[in-house]
Design an enzyme around this catalytic site. Structure first.
Site, PDB file in Angstrom:
ATOM      1  N   THR A 119     -16.958  18.648 -15.698  1.00  0.00           N
ATOM      2  CA  THR A 119     -18.426  18.616 -15.767  1.00  0.00           C
ATOM      3  C   THR A 119     -18.989  17.215 -15.527  1.00  0.00           C
ATOM      4  O   THR A 119     -20.161  16.973 -15.781  1.00  0.00           O
ATOM      5  CB  THR A 119     -18.903  19.095 -17.156  1.00  0.00           C
ATOM      6  N   GLY A 120     -18.145  16.326 -15.060  1.00  0.00           N
ATOM      7  CA  GLY A 120     -18.598  14.952 -14.832  1.00  0.00           C
ATOM      8  C   GLY A 120     -19.197  14.781 -13.445  1.00  0.00           C
ATOM      9  O   GLY A 120     -19.579  15.749 -12.782  1.00  0.00           O
ATOM     10  N   PHE A 121     -19.248  13.534 -13.001  1.00  0.00           N
ATOM     11  CA  PHE A 121     -19.984  13.277 -11.752  1.00  0.00           C
ATOM     12  C   PHE A 121     -19.282  13.850 -10.523  1.00  0.00           C
ATOM     13  O   PHE A 121     -19.933  14.308  -9.592  1.00  0.00           O
ATOM     14  CB  PHE A 121     -20.297  11.786 -11.600  1.00  0.00           C
ATOM     15  N   VAL A 122     -17.946  13.866 -10.530  1.00  0.00           N
ATOM     16  CA  VAL A 122     -17.244  14.431  -9.374  1.00  0.00           C
ATOM     17  C   VAL A 122     -17.522  15.932  -9.282  1.00  0.00           C
ATOM     18  O   VAL A 122     -17.825  16.465  -8.208  1.00  0.00           O
ATOM     19  CB  VAL A 122     -15.724  14.143  -9.471  1.00  0.00           C
ATOM     20  N   GLY A 157      -0.354   4.416  -0.002  1.00  0.00           N
ATOM     21  CA  GLY A 157      -0.974   5.540   0.710  1.00  0.00           C
ATOM     22  C   GLY A 157      -1.661   5.065   1.975  1.00  0.00           C
ATOM     23  O   GLY A 157      -1.107   4.275   2.733  1.00  0.00           O
ATOM     24  N   PHE A 160      -4.662   3.043   4.037  1.00  0.00           N
ATOM     25  CA  PHE A 160      -5.424   1.821   3.847  1.00  0.00           C
ATOM     26  C   PHE A 160      -6.886   2.131   3.510  1.00  0.00           C
ATOM     27  O   PHE A 160      -7.466   3.079   4.027  1.00  0.00           O
ATOM     28  CB  PHE A 160      -5.378   0.958   5.113  1.00  0.00           C
ATOM     29  N   GLU A 202       0.862  -1.197   0.000  1.00  0.00           N
ATOM     30  CA  GLU A 202       0.000   0.000   0.000  1.00  0.00           C
ATOM     31  C   GLU A 202       0.891   1.237   0.000  1.00  0.00           C
ATOM     32  O   GLU A 202       1.712   1.398   0.889  1.00  0.00           O
ATOM     33  CB  GLU A 202      -0.916   0.000   1.225  1.00  0.00           C
ATOM     34  N   HIS A 238     -48.969   2.398  -3.432  1.00  0.00           N
ATOM     35  CA  HIS A 238     -49.502   3.722  -3.713  1.00  0.00           C
ATOM     36  C   HIS A 238     -49.639   4.485  -2.414  1.00  0.00           C
ATOM     37  O   HIS A 238     -50.177   3.936  -1.458  1.00  0.00           O
ATOM     38  CB  HIS A 238     -50.868   3.618  -4.396  1.00  0.00           C
TER      39      HIS A 238
END
Lengths: 458, 458
Positions: free
Chosen positions: B180-183, B33, B35, B31, B441
């Site tokens: 302009t994306g989801f992030v 960075g 965990f 790893e 409903h």
């Protein structure tokens, strides 16, 4: 004596039967109140509009612990009420106008009044103008719904039911709600979110006691933190006192309030129809007896919705209306109603939704089952919401994995239940359901995924 | 040179492979960075915690038109942030401690550093203390994820990515979001709800342009009402100026801001691994090439998650981790990953969720299809919410009724999509789905029921 091909009594779900395929039938529609039935006028639709508004009113209080400081300045009751009925009432009016005056309904005669059987498929309608009309028909559809039950002890005071409570002139400071079922739970949520001091009176020891016991217990525990719950007691009397109404309880205590809302249950309107004269049998609870094709005991007479269904749910009434519609149009190839997996939801706070068997029912039926729960707190979106009280509980057959019951208490419960309804309805087993599809991370349905994975299946 | 049975590079979804069934394997975990990977530390989990908080902050503004007067007094940014990371950081720390020190992991060696291939299944790990370690293994799992892409033009100014933006010291008055994306869409929602003035810069003419065109267009239209959208332009340069940062655009305009957030996309971390030395092929986009069992081009090397998957979604990485886990344990009976119906959601305002094909993709593939939409405004719960902009759009094969794509923009989209994912995954056709189960409903899933019924199937 006018003769029709078809008489429909009631304009709730019954009204949806008539479409262009009936254009050459001579049809009569009988309505004693406003068009559109309970759901549109005094039930599901306006209550949910109030509930959503209540949730906005409750949001500021929920923010503080998450670092969002907001303040509820006030609820403009008359604006809330008038927005809601400003949308609903024109629909009821429009529905009436459509049947009365639209070219589509040239074949439809509307009788505004109360119908009573005077013989086989023979009805007398007491019209609102005081006159009566006698009609006969080849086929009769009973879709006259139900009405709130009023318990003893309120003879001397004004009170409301779900029929009238949403049209109050002003928001009271205090409200006593008699009853602990879903109507009580929803209105307690609405009015307490709007700042009303709510007291709930119940004969049993818990709210929502028809739900699975774990759900009912959790709901009651949370309700106790918000409302003054007076359970295991009964209303013994009431009186108008200076400044309000006093309600007396069997335990010797009393509660003073401004408004009393009665929400102890509903009864079918079958007693208004003189059914014995029509040969239409009813159960001991007053529900019209129907077979699986929605036929009653009387030849040519069908029934649907709250007058015959113990579910008292609009989606059941609509389903039954489609069955009756088909069977009217196709007498030689009737279809049956499907009551296997009927879900319901309680739009209170928290929300509750369920389908299938409670654990109590599974035990009573002697079924083999395993169960599992999953807390919202254990899934990522539940963390995000800091939800600490919601959970899903599933029951399944340990061998086949077929789901037997699903119960959810918490945010979006009424939406989260749908994949479970779908799985039960189409026979998808729990393990396949969990692992045979993707569950968006970290979206709320992970609650269901994890509940499924928690089931100790063989 | 230490030899292992298995090396796992990356502790996001890769970390979930190791369970008690690997207890007698000699395992190394690498790893570089913290965990837990992207999702836990800088992705799905904290963002959704911010998003829910943002929704509470946005609620007061939504109430006024419904008769609820509430006021947002303020957002305690440091409390919001510290609550969120106060839950997440200990999980990452705990995950590390577990692998380093827990008796369950006596067989696991943790290398904290960056791994590079030096040969077939031979890695050199540059440890954080500056030393290096060489290891070999019979099997290698590449689960090293990805990282944000940084575009040109920001060389001279400080900027944030999704890795750092959630840990700001204080809430800025102004933020420029590049992308302009989801992030971009999620952070624009979060920070604007908290009162930050948000400007969004994009090269294309719409936000969320990978969504179905109707969804992207509606989202962009609504975004324009809340955020300063600068679309069809590019960033040409930037400079630190008195009081902030100036960002220059190709159209000659510029924007001054306090904080720049880069959210133009992500790239796999494959370039850090010296993959050619390991015989591991990558695509032109840098994704590790895998077959349907998640094997790479190198014998004994598997890959999963963002390093190999263009989906870049945690639920896909988790699924692939389960596939790799099975295939490690059962080399003679490998299973294949299922990427047929991969859903995703954007937790912005409004929410967006989708599964399957966009209309554009269905056309490009020359598929026969029909489509239908259903507005939230046309269902009872949508009325209750006074939603006027949300809708669901479905694509289906007109003959078989098999669903090809589902796209939802509006409240609870990420929950409402689940029954559609389920139907697509298990081959349930649209008509059966609509009519073979109950829809409560008036609950939100009636949106789906009605969209299904609107499909003009043969």
């Amino acid at each position: 004596m006018t003769h029709f091909d078809l008489v429909v009594v009631g304009t709730g779900s019954g009204n949806s039967i008539l479409d262009s395929r009936f254009a050459d039938w001579r049809v009569a529609v009988v309505e004693k109140g406003v068009f559109g039935g309970t759901c549109l006028n005094v039930g599901c639709i306006p209550t949910k509009m109030f509930v959503h508004t209540a949730e906005l009113a409750a949001a500021p209080a929920a923010g503080a612990k998450l670092g969002v400081d907001a303040e509820l300045k006030g609820v403009r009751w008359s604006d809330v009420r008038d927005r809601i009925f400003g949308r609903i009432d024109p629909i009821a009016v429009g529905g009436r106008e459509y049947r009365l005056a639209h070219a589509d309904n040239a074949n439809v005669t509307v009788f505004e009044g109360t119908a009573r059987f005077t013989g086989k498929r023979e009805l007398e309608v007491a019209l609102r103008d005081g006159s009566t009309r006698s009609i006969t028909a080849d086929r009769v559809v009973l879709a006259a719904g139900g009405r709130p039950v009023v318990p003893a002890g309120l003879e001397d005071v004004p009170f409301h039911t779900s029929d009238t409570i949403m049209r109050l002139d002003e928001l009271p400071a205090r409200m006593v709600i008699v009853g602990t079922g879903f109507v009580a739970a929803e209105f307690a949520h609405v009015f307490s979110s709007f700042g009303v001091d709510v007291t709930v009176l119940g004969r049993s020891g818990a709210m929502l006691r028809q739900e699975d016991a774990d759900i009912s217990a959790r709901f009651t525990e949370l309700a106790r933190q918000k409302w003054d719950l007076r359970l295991d007691t009964t209303l013994t009397g009431s009186a108008v006192v200076p400044g309000g109404i006093r309600v007396d309880l069997a335990d010797g205590s009393s509660v003073e309030t401004d408004v009393v809302l009665v929400a102890v249950g509903r009864q079918p309107n079958s007693d208004l129809l003189n059914l014995p004269a029509g040969g239409v049998d009813v159960t001991t609870t007053g529900h019209v007896v129907v077979d699986r094709t929605q036929r009653t005991s009387a030849e040519g007479v069908w029934a649907l919705g709250d007058i015959s269904s113990p579910f008292e749910l609009k989606h059941v009434a609509n389903h039954e209306a489609r069955v009756v519609q088909h069977n009217l149009l196709n007498p030689d190839s009737p279809i049956e109603a499907d009551h296997r997996f009927v879900p319901h939801a309680v739009f209170s706070s928290p929300q509750v939704a369920a389908v299938g068997l409670t654990e109590r029912a599974a035990k009573a039926q002697g079924l083999r089952y395993v169960s599992a729960t999953q807390d919202y707190a254990g899934i990522a979106y539940g963390w995000a919401m800091e939800d600490t009280s919601g959970f899903a509980k599933l029951l399944a057959d340990p061998v086949s994995g077929q789901l037997l019951g699903a119960h959810i208490i918490g945010p979006q419960a009424s939406t989260l239940i749908q994949p479970l309804i779908q799985a039960m309805s189409f026979g998808l087993d729990a393990r396949s359901m969990a692992r045979g599809q993707y569950w968006i991370h970290p979206a709320m349905p992970e609650l269901i995924e994890n509940a499924l994975l928690n089931l100790p299946l063989d």
